[in-house]
Design an enzyme around this catalytic site. Structure first.
Site, mmCIF file in Angstrom:
data_model
loop_
_atom_site.group_PDB
_atom_site.id
_atom_site.type_symbol
_atom_site.label_atom_id
_atom_site.label_comp_id
_atom_site.label_asym_id
_atom_site.label_seq_id
_atom_site.Cartn_x
_atom_site.Cartn_y
_atom_site.Cartn_z
ATOM 1 N N GLU A 228 0.881 -1.178 0.000
ATOM 2 C CA GLU A 228 0.000 0.000 0.000
ATOM 3 C C GLU A 228 0.910 1.217 0.000
ATOM 4 O O GLU A 228 1.484 1.559 1.032
ATOM 5 C CB GLU A 228 -0.865 0.025 1.278
ATOM 6 C CG GLU A 228 -1.789 -1.153 1.442
ATOM 7 C CD GLU A 228 -2.999 -1.084 0.539
ATOM 8 O OE1 GLU A 228 -3.119 -0.133 -0.251
ATOM 9 O OE2 GLU A 228 -3.809 -2.015 0.604
ATOM 10 N N CYS A 262 -2.370 8.958 2.751
ATOM 11 C CA CYS A 262 -2.126 8.456 1.387
ATOM 12 C C CYS A 262 -3.317 8.765 0.492
ATOM 13 O O CYS A 262 -3.142 9.082 -0.681
ATOM 14 C CB CYS A 262 -1.857 6.966 1.415
ATOM 15 S SG CYS A 262 -3.128 6.028 2.262
HETATM 16 P P1 NAP Z 1 8.354 5.019 4.666
HETATM 17 O O1 NAP Z 1 9.561 5.828 4.881
HETATM 18 O O2 NAP Z 1 8.325 4.091 3.526
HETATM 19 O O3 NAP Z 1 8.078 4.245 6.040
HETATM 20 C C1 NAP Z 1 7.088 3.261 6.159
HETATM 21 C C2 NAP Z 1 7.659 2.065 6.886
HETATM 22 O O4 NAP Z 1 8.626 1.439 6.070
HETATM 23 C C3 NAP Z 1 8.365 2.420 8.179
HETATM 24 O O5 NAP Z 1 8.147 1.392 9.103
HETATM 25 C C4 NAP Z 1 9.819 2.461 7.753
HETATM 26 O O6 NAP Z 1 10.694 2.252 8.830
HETATM 27 C C5 NAP Z 1 9.861 1.341 6.768
HETATM 28 N N1 NAP Z 1 10.922 1.423 5.786
HETATM 29 C C6 NAP Z 1 11.517 2.528 5.272
HETATM 30 N N2 NAP Z 1 12.446 2.175 4.368
HETATM 31 C C7 NAP Z 1 12.444 0.839 4.280
HETATM 32 C C8 NAP Z 1 13.158 -0.117 3.518
HETATM 33 N N3 NAP Z 1 14.087 0.251 2.630
HETATM 34 N N4 NAP Z 1 12.894 -1.437 3.690
HETATM 35 C C9 NAP Z 1 11.943 -1.804 4.562
HETATM 36 N N5 NAP Z 1 11.239 -0.964 5.334
HETATM 37 C C10 NAP Z 1 11.460 0.346 5.188
HETATM 38 O O7 NAP Z 1 7.057 5.869 4.471
HETATM 39 P P2 NAP Z 1 6.744 7.299 5.050
HETATM 40 O O8 NAP Z 1 7.492 8.271 4.226
HETATM 41 O O9 NAP Z 1 6.897 7.318 6.491
HETATM 42 O O10 NAP Z 1 5.189 7.325 4.709
HETATM 43 C C11 NAP Z 1 4.680 8.098 3.704
HETATM 44 C C12 NAP Z 1 4.316 7.292 2.468
HETATM 45 O O11 NAP Z 1 3.444 6.216 2.783
HETATM 46 C C13 NAP Z 1 3.539 8.176 1.529
HETATM 47 O O12 NAP Z 1 3.943 7.964 0.207
HETATM 48 C C14 NAP Z 1 2.109 7.704 1.720
HETATM 49 O O13 NAP Z 1 1.257 7.989 0.646
HETATM 50 C C15 NAP Z 1 2.305 6.247 1.960
HETATM 51 N N6 NAP Z 1 1.137 5.658 2.624
HETATM 52 C C16 NAP Z 1 0.352 4.808 1.924
HETATM 53 C C17 NAP Z 1 -0.784 4.267 2.510
HETATM 54 C C18 NAP Z 1 -1.672 3.318 1.757
HETATM 55 O O14 NAP Z 1 -2.538 2.697 2.385
HETATM 56 N N7 NAP Z 1 -1.566 3.204 0.458
HETATM 57 C C19 NAP Z 1 -1.090 4.599 3.830
HETATM 58 C C20 NAP Z 1 -0.262 5.482 4.506
HETATM 59 C C21 NAP Z 1 0.867 5.988 3.895
HETATM 60 P P3 NAP Z 1 11.535 3.491 9.481
HETATM 61 O O15 NAP Z 1 10.519 4.386 10.103
HETATM 62 O O16 NAP Z 1 12.418 2.812 10.463
HETATM 63 O O17 NAP Z 1 12.266 4.149 8.351
#
Ligand code: NAP
Length: 454
Positions: A228, A262
């Site tokens: 997602e 999101c």
């Molecule tokens: P993010 O950096 O991708 O973080 C999300 C999760 O992934 C965190 O637990 C993070 O851990 C982990 N993570 C980060 N890099 C990783 C990697 N290389 N391998 C594995 N895990 C990893 O996301 P964000 O920037 O906080 O969130 C914003 C994004 O999420 C936006 O694009 C938003 O649209 C999207 N989102 C989508 C939905 C949906 O349902 N489609 C819902 C909510 C948000 P750490 O915190 O330790 O880095």
């Protein structure tokens, strides 16, 4: 950034956490696998009872959990409390419906008996974001546990206390030890976990790079994954719409969760000569929002969750302006402590500029003017994402064209995009694949086993 609670309204570090050692991580994996072997034998009735208890705990402690979310990631407290209530709803929804969703499915063939049986996979790893720190986890966990899987949660590093509270809720609800555990680990330790044979599948909600990294690791190991990811949802307004209702909903749809959702409406596409009136209404509503301490009941917009997101907003707005956008309202960070950014409306964005296709993960809206339905649909689809779309028209033929032609996981007509336990949720294109919620969600993490008896 380490694993820590840092108040986004003040910048103060309140608590830090040591990541799990490799030995402690191994102990948790062993416990999860042992738990699965017994948990898979439990009945739907038992799991349902535990999940109902989890719903009761959530409701009875909703203010406490709401405050924890607000403290760690800055959403207004009233929204945080509503999020806890929604988690109770999804628990009850799956507690009441999972047995039906997963019942044997008889299919008539030339066998004496043929049917489909749904069985749990085992340990499912959930990598979750901070923006809805409870909801994202519960909408994964409620169906996964009802199906007989066990969960390991790697939550975002800025919401460790939420992650630990959720683990505690499942334990207090009566789920056997090891059925749901939180792993306080860094993001870099996620991909290697997919090599572990005991982990059978994974789900990630978050950014594209994180999703791609997990999908590569899962693909290498031939493991199921649900993603997602991000979005830049269109919110299309036609002349037949009730303009005031559309504008009021537009405000909510963009500013929910301090703009960090999101499925927030991120691109307003206004058709025909209503555009000036719609823009004016948005400007007034943006200006009337009250920014401030998210713990206060009258605050509409709190701080962004981290200083990095605040920097992203500053940098993206500057790039938008450099590419031709006009800042109609807002446009700047607020000086002083905390990660506050003004509610911002951008217009005049050339649709062929890169910024028009980017996601703004904060309180910044883009407004585009188009002349007709075809142009609206073309612009709505002119992004790499395909999460949700909201369109406002009372004309049935326009509604049908939008339902058919918008490239997204959901189209909401005369309503904002929202998640609902009864309906599937997910995206297409670079917004990810797989579905959460509804019967579709619970089927993602089961073995759909065909049985033939002669
Ligand atoms: P993010 O950096 O991708 O973080 C999300 C999760 O992934 C965190 O637990 C993070 O851990 C982990 N993570 C980060 N890099 C990783 C990697 N290389 N391998 C594995 N895990 C990893 O996301 P964000 O920037 O906080 O969130 C914003 C994004 O999420 C936006 O694009 C938003 O649209 C999207 N989102 C989508 C939905 C949906 O349902 N489609 C819902 C909510 C948000 P750490 O915190 O330790 O880095």
């Amino acid at each position: 950034m380490g694993i820590a609670t840092i108040n986004p309204a003040t910048g103060e570090t309140l608590k830090t956490f040591e990541p799990l050692t490799d030995t402690a991580l191994e102990t948790k994996l062993t416990q999860a696998q042992q738990a699965f072997l017994k948990f898979r034998q439990t009945s739907f009735a038992e799991r349902s009872q535990w999940l109902h208890k989890a719903a009761e705990i959530l409701e009875s402690r909703k203010t406490e959990f709401g405050k924890l979310m607000t403290l760690e990631m800055g959403k207004p407290l009233k929204a945080a409390i509503a999020e806890v209530e929604k988690c109770a709803w999804v628990c009850r929804f799956y507690a009441d419906n999972a047995a039906d969703f997963l019942a044997d499915e008889v299919i008539q063939t030339d066998a004496s008996r043929s049917f489909v049986r749904h069985q749990p996979l085992g340990i499912v790893l959930a990598v979750m974001p901070w923006n809805f720190p409870f909801w994202q986890v519960f909408r994964f966990a409620a169906p996964a546990l009802m199906a007989g899987n066990v969960g390991l949660l790697k939550h975002a590093s800025n919401v460790p206390q939420c992650a630990l509270a959720i683990e505690e809720i499942f334990a207090l609800a009566g789920f056997p030890a090891g059925v749901f555990q939180t792993l306080l680990i860094e993001a870099s330790r996620v991909a290697p976990l997919m090599d572990d044979d005991r982990i059978k599948a994974a789900t990630l909600t978050g950014s594209e790079p994180a999703g791609a990294s997990l999908a590569v690791a899962a693909g290498k190991n031939i493991k199921k994954v649900v993603l997602e990811l991000g979005g830049s949802d269109p919110f299309i307004v036609f002349p037949s719409a009730d303009l005031e209702t559309a504008a009021t909903t537009a405000l909510t749809a963009r500013m929910l969760n301090n703009g960090q959702s999101c499925i927030a409406a991120k691109r307003f596409i206004v058709v025909g000569d209503i555009a000036d009136a719609f823009e004016q209404k948005l400007v007034e509503k943006f200006k009337a929002l009250k920014l401030g301490d998210p713990m206060q009941p009258d605050t509409d917009i709190g701080p962004l969750a981290t200083p990095a997101i605040l920097n992203d907003m500053k940098e993206q707005v500057a790039r938008a302006v450099a590419q031709g956008a006009k800042v109609v309202v807002g446009g700047a960070a607020i000086a002083g402590a905390g990660n506050f950014f003004q509610p911002t409306l951008l217009t005049n964005i050339p649709i062929d500029q890169p910024i028009a296709k980017e996601e703004f993960f904060g309180p910044v809206a883009m407004l585009f003017r188009v002349s007709n339905l075809e142009a609206a649909i073309a612009l709505a689809n002119n992004i790499p994402f395909g999460l949700g779309a909201s369109a406002w028209t009372t004309d049935p033929s326009e509604q049908n064209r939008l339902m058919d032609e918008i490239e997204a996981g959901s189209v909401f007509i005369n309503s904002m995009v929202k998640s609902d336990p009864r309906l599937p949720f997910g995206g297409t294109k670079r917004s990810g694949f797989g579905r959460e919620l509804s019967r579709h969600g619970i089927l993602e993490f089961v073995n759909i086993k065909t049985i033939w008896v002669n």
